[in-house]
Design an enzyme around this catalytic site. Structure first.
Site, PDB file in Angstrom:
ATOM      1  N   SER A 198      59.142   9.967  10.323  1.00 10.46           N
ATOM      2  CA  SER A 198      59.931  10.538  11.409  1.00 10.46           C
ATOM      3  C   SER A 198      60.903   9.504  11.990  1.00 10.46           C
ATOM      4  CB  SER A 198      59.006  11.040  12.522  1.00 10.46           C
ATOM      5  OG  SER A 198      58.053  11.936  11.995  1.00 10.46           O
TER       6      SER A 198
HETATM    7  N1  SAM Z   1      53.471  10.830  10.844  1.00 11.29           N
HETATM    8  C1  SAM Z   1      54.192  10.549   9.630  1.00 11.29           C
HETATM    9  C2  SAM Z   1      54.729   9.158   9.560  1.00 11.29           C
HETATM   10  O1  SAM Z   1      54.576   8.389  10.514  1.00 11.29           O
HETATM   11  O2  SAM Z   1      55.292   8.822   8.520  1.00 11.29           O
HETATM   12  C3  SAM Z   1      55.288  11.545   9.356  1.00 11.29           C
HETATM   13  C4  SAM Z   1      54.748  12.783   8.863  1.00 11.29           C
HETATM   14  S1  SAM Z   1      55.730  13.851   7.914  1.00 11.29           S
HETATM   15  C5  SAM Z   1      57.025  14.300   9.014  1.00 11.29           C
HETATM   16  C6  SAM Z   1      54.589  15.234   7.935  1.00 11.29           C
HETATM   17  C7  SAM Z   1      53.340  15.021   7.110  1.00 11.29           C
HETATM   18  O3  SAM Z   1      52.443  16.099   7.365  1.00 11.29           O
HETATM   19  C8  SAM Z   1      53.577  15.018   5.616  1.00 11.29           C
HETATM   20  O4  SAM Z   1      53.070  13.845   5.049  1.00 11.29           O
HETATM   21  C9  SAM Z   1      52.814  16.250   5.126  1.00 11.29           C
HETATM   22  O5  SAM Z   1      52.271  16.108   3.833  1.00 11.29           O
HETATM   23  C10 SAM Z   1      51.744  16.367   6.182  1.00 11.29           C
HETATM   24  N2  SAM Z   1      51.101  17.677   6.320  1.00 11.29           N
HETATM   25  C11 SAM Z   1      51.651  18.914   6.276  1.00 11.29           C
HETATM   26  N3  SAM Z   1      50.709  19.855   6.454  1.00 11.29           N
HETATM   27  C12 SAM Z   1      49.529  19.199   6.633  1.00 11.29           C
HETATM   28  C13 SAM Z   1      48.176  19.595   6.866  1.00 11.29           C
HETATM   29  N4  SAM Z   1      47.811  20.887   6.966  1.00 11.29           N
HETATM   30  N5  SAM Z   1      47.226  18.650   6.987  1.00 11.29           N
HETATM   31  C14 SAM Z   1      47.539  17.325   6.880  1.00 11.29           C
HETATM   32  N6  SAM Z   1      48.800  16.890   6.647  1.00 11.29           N
HETATM   33  C15 SAM Z   1      49.777  17.806   6.533  1.00 11.29           C
END
Ligand code: SAM
Length: 224
Positions: free
Chosen positions: A65
């Site tokens: 992000s």
């Molecule tokens: N917090 C992260 C960082 O600091 O890099 C950014 C996260 S990215 C915008 C969103 C993440 O949520 C992705 O890695 C995606 O695979 C994960 N995601 C989506 N649905 C999810 C779920 N149901 N459970 C766990 N992770 C999930």
């Protein structure tokens, strides 16, 4: 590590011009943003852009992000240092590291095992002993470590998962982007016993939260 390899001046510049200039002044949070080496959380080809004002690709169609969004969401959790925190959407691990600087214990859950494994190794190498990475569907939370004083969801949800509300401690805060595929509102829920107070913290755009209490695998196709 030398100052140059550590890229501290770029982080200090990022904090001043992307974070403080937009109204975030929580000193422990600003110090965490100055400390955590964001360039180590992105793929090598993205490292030159690590301190720019935008999200960056981290593989598997996912992103790290924008620094301001990390700061805004973290500030909204009102951490004081002694909290048990759940992050949903580990991704690169950068947000988890910031949380690890500011709270007692962090559990962070990622649905993609390769991302979770890579991030766990990195956080271990960087010394974040209070951050545990787990793999699974974070829309169901992580009951084994509940209740949580704070829950942060870093992917866009169609609605607030009831499992996350159930795992919030009394007085706890849940911050989550909620809305359609193209646009979400950042929402903060605060639990007061059986009651949940909801506040709208503004607009944002995140990759989809996919899972039993999120978007379906098929529904995500329109996102990319
Ligand atoms: N917090 C992260 C960082 O600091 O890099 C950014 C996260 S990215 C915008 C969103 C993440 O949520 C992705 O890695 C995606 O695979 C994960 N995601 C989506 N649905 C999810 C779920 N149901 N459970 C766990 N992770 C999930």
């Amino acid at each position: 590590m030398s100052t140059e390899a550590n890229r501290y001046p770029e982080r200090a510049y990022m904090v001043q011009h992307q974070i403080m200039s937009r109204g975030i002044h929580d000193e422990p949070l600003l110090n965490a943003l100055r400390r955590v080496p964001r360039h180590q959380f992105v793929p090598p080809d993205q490292a030159p852009a690590a301190y720019q004002d935008r999200p960056l690709p981290i593989g598997l169609g996912q992103t790290i992000s924008q620094p301001y969004m990390v700061a805004l969401m973290t500030e909204a959790l009102h951490l004081t240092g002694d909290e048990n925190v759940l992050e949903v959407g580990t991704g690169s691990g950068y947000q988890a590291a910031i949380l690890g600087e500011l709270a007692r214990q962090i559990t962070t859950i990622e649905r993609h095992a390769p991302l979770a494994d890579r991030t766990q190794r990195l956080l271990q190498d960087l010394g974040y002993a209070n951050v545990t990475v787990v793999t699974g569907d974070g829309t169901l939370g992580w009951p084994a470590s509940a209740p949580y004083d704070a829950i942060l969801v870093t992917a866009g949800a169609p609605h607030i998962p009831s499992a996350l509300q159930a795992q919030l401690a009394d007085g706890g805060r849940l911050v989550i982007p909620v809305g359609s595929s193209g646009f979400q509102n950042l929402v903060r829920l605060t639990r007061h016993g059986p009651r949940f107070d909801q506040e709208d913290l503004g607009g944002c755009v995140f990759v989809p939260l996919i899972g039993k209490q999120g978007w379906g695998e098929d529904e995500r196709r329109g996102w990319w």
